[in-house]
Design a protein around this motif. Sequence first.
Motif, PDB file in Angstrom:
ATOM      1  N   MET A  16      43.751  -3.376 -63.600  1.00 21.91           N
ATOM      2  CA  MET A  16      42.624  -4.317 -63.647  1.00 21.91           C
ATOM      3  C   MET A  16      42.860  -5.510 -62.725  1.00 21.91           C
ATOM      4  O   MET A  16      41.946  -5.959 -62.029  1.00 21.91           O
ATOM      5  N   VAL A  17      44.077  -6.029 -62.707  1.00 23.69           N
ATOM      6  CA  VAL A  17      44.404  -7.160 -61.832  1.00 23.69           C
ATOM      7  C   VAL A  17      44.297  -6.737 -60.373  1.00 23.69           C
ATOM      8  O   VAL A  17      43.747  -7.467 -59.536  1.00 23.69           O
ATOM      9  N   MET A  18      44.780  -5.541 -60.056  1.00 23.74           N
ATOM     10  CA  MET A  18      44.708  -5.060 -58.672  1.00 23.74           C
ATOM     11  C   MET A  18      43.254  -4.861 -58.231  1.00 23.74           C
ATOM     12  O   MET A  18      42.885  -5.222 -57.107  1.00 23.74           O
ATOM     13  N   ILE A  19      42.426  -4.297 -59.082  1.00 29.50           N
ATOM     14  CA  ILE A  19      41.020  -4.085 -58.744  1.00 29.50           C
ATOM     15  C   ILE A  19      40.323  -5.419 -58.526  1.00 29.50           C
ATOM     16  O   ILE A  19      39.543  -5.587 -57.587  1.00 29.50           O
ATOM     17  N   THR A  20      40.602  -6.398 -59.360  1.00 35.80           N
ATOM     18  CA  THR A  20      39.998  -7.721 -59.206  1.00 35.80           C
ATOM     19  C   THR A  20      40.443  -8.379 -57.906  1.00 35.80           C
ATOM     20  O   THR A  20      39.625  -8.959 -57.172  1.00 35.80           O
ATOM     21  N   LEU A  21      41.731  -8.276 -57.578  1.00 32.46           N
ATOM     22  CA  LEU A  21      42.233  -8.866 -56.332  1.00 32.46           C
ATOM     23  C   LEU A  21      41.628  -8.186 -55.108  1.00 32.46           C
ATOM     24  O   LEU A  21      41.248  -8.855 -54.145  1.00 32.46           O
ATOM     25  N   LEU A  24      38.085  -9.410 -54.655  1.00 32.80           N
ATOM     26  CA  LEU A  24      38.002 -10.771 -54.129  1.00 32.80           C
ATOM     27  C   LEU A  24      38.400 -10.845 -52.655  1.00 32.80           C
ATOM     28  O   LEU A  24      37.812 -11.600 -51.885  1.00 32.80           O
ATOM     29  N   ILE A  25      39.385 -10.066 -52.249  1.00 31.63           N
ATOM     30  CA  ILE A  25      39.864 -10.109 -50.870  1.00 31.63           C
ATOM     31  C   ILE A  25      38.869  -9.441 -49.920  1.00 31.63           C
ATOM     32  O   ILE A  25      38.662  -9.911 -48.802  1.00 31.63           O
ATOM     33  N   SER A  26      38.222  -8.380 -50.353  1.00 31.16           N
ATOM     34  CA  SER A  26      37.387  -7.603 -49.446  1.00 31.16           C
ATOM     35  C   SER A  26      35.951  -8.100 -49.329  1.00 31.16           C
ATOM     36  O   SER A  26      35.149  -7.457 -48.685  1.00 31.16           O
ATOM     37  N   LYS A  27      35.609  -9.215 -49.919  1.00 34.38           N
ATOM     38  CA  LYS A  27      34.229  -9.718 -49.819  1.00 34.38           C
ATOM     39  C   LYS A  27      33.933 -10.172 -48.401  1.00 34.38           C
ATOM     40  O   LYS A  27      34.733 -10.798 -47.743  1.00 34.38           O
ATOM     41  N   LYS A  28      32.720  -9.876 -47.955  1.00 32.15           N
ATOM     42  CA  LYS A  28      32.288 -10.324 -46.635  1.00 32.15           C
ATOM     43  C   LYS A  28      31.860 -11.775 -46.747  1.00 32.15           C
ATOM     44  O   LYS A  28      31.187 -12.173 -47.693  1.00 32.15           O
ATOM     45  N   THR A  29      32.183 -12.563 -45.735  1.00 30.49           N
ATOM     46  CA  THR A  29      31.916 -13.995 -45.833  1.00 30.49           C
ATOM     47  C   THR A  29      30.665 -14.430 -45.099  1.00 30.49           C
ATOM     48  O   THR A  29      30.188 -15.531 -45.322  1.00 30.49           O
ATOM     49  N   PHE A  30      30.122 -13.602 -44.220  1.00 26.56           N
ATOM     50  CA  PHE A  30      28.917 -14.031 -43.505  1.00 26.56           C
ATOM     51  C   PHE A  30      27.680 -13.724 -44.348  1.00 26.56           C
ATOM     52  O   PHE A  30      27.640 -12.767 -45.096  1.00 26.56           O
ATOM     53  N   SER A  31      26.666 -14.586 -44.224  1.00 23.16           N
ATOM     54  CA  SER A  31      25.424 -14.355 -44.963  1.00 23.16           C
ATOM     55  C   SER A  31      24.296 -14.076 -43.963  1.00 23.16           C
ATOM     56  O   SER A  31      24.172 -14.743 -42.942  1.00 23.16           O
ATOM     57  N   ASP A  32      23.513 -13.105 -44.283  1.00 16.58           N
ATOM     58  CA  ASP A  32      22.410 -12.693 -43.439  1.00 16.58           C
ATOM     59  C   ASP A  32      21.106 -13.043 -44.155  1.00 16.58           C
ATOM     60  O   ASP A  32      21.013 -12.953 -45.382  1.00 16.58           O
ATOM     61  N   ARG A  33      20.071 -13.429 -43.401  1.00 16.32           N
ATOM     62  CA  ARG A  33      18.804 -13.830 -44.018  1.00 16.32           C
ATOM     63  C   ARG A  33      18.168 -12.665 -44.767  1.00 16.32           C
ATOM     64  O   ARG A  33      17.690 -12.819 -45.888  1.00 16.32           O
ATOM     65  N   GLU A  34      18.163 -11.479 -44.180  1.00 11.29           N
ATOM     66  CA  GLU A  34      17.552 -10.329 -44.834  1.00 11.29           C
ATOM     67  C   GLU A  34      18.375  -9.846 -46.018  1.00 11.29           C
ATOM     68  O   GLU A  34      17.836  -9.362 -47.000  1.00 11.29           O
TER      69      GLU A  34
END
Length: 117
Positions: A16-21, A24-34
């Motif tokens: 569970m800790v590994m899946i959560t980490l 969190l690490i693999s989230k994309k940081t750029f935001s697109d309008r669409e």
Amino acid sequence: MLVLILVVTMIFIILMVMITLVNLISKKTFSDREKSSPFECGFDPKSLTRLPFSLQFFLIAVIFLIFDVEITLLLPMIISLKHVNILNFSYIFIFFILILLAGLYHEWNQNALTWII
């Protein structure tokens, strides 16, 4: 037995800790309008030139639902035909059809069935 339960619990917690980490690490940081705007049936939610919802379409959808429910009420009546008196069945069936025809006539008089383009 207790050791086995402890080992399985520890493995579960570590996973569970590994899946959560990883999440969190693999989230994309750029935001697109669409990507950040909600999708609403192909309309651009940011624009102000949206067309109003057609009342005629809504009325036709309600009429469709009424006659769809009518079919679900007629089918059990036909199946129960062999278990009831034919005279009583005929009265109930004619009364049911007359109510539906009166509703259809009312919708026709209210011009709910005419499409104005």
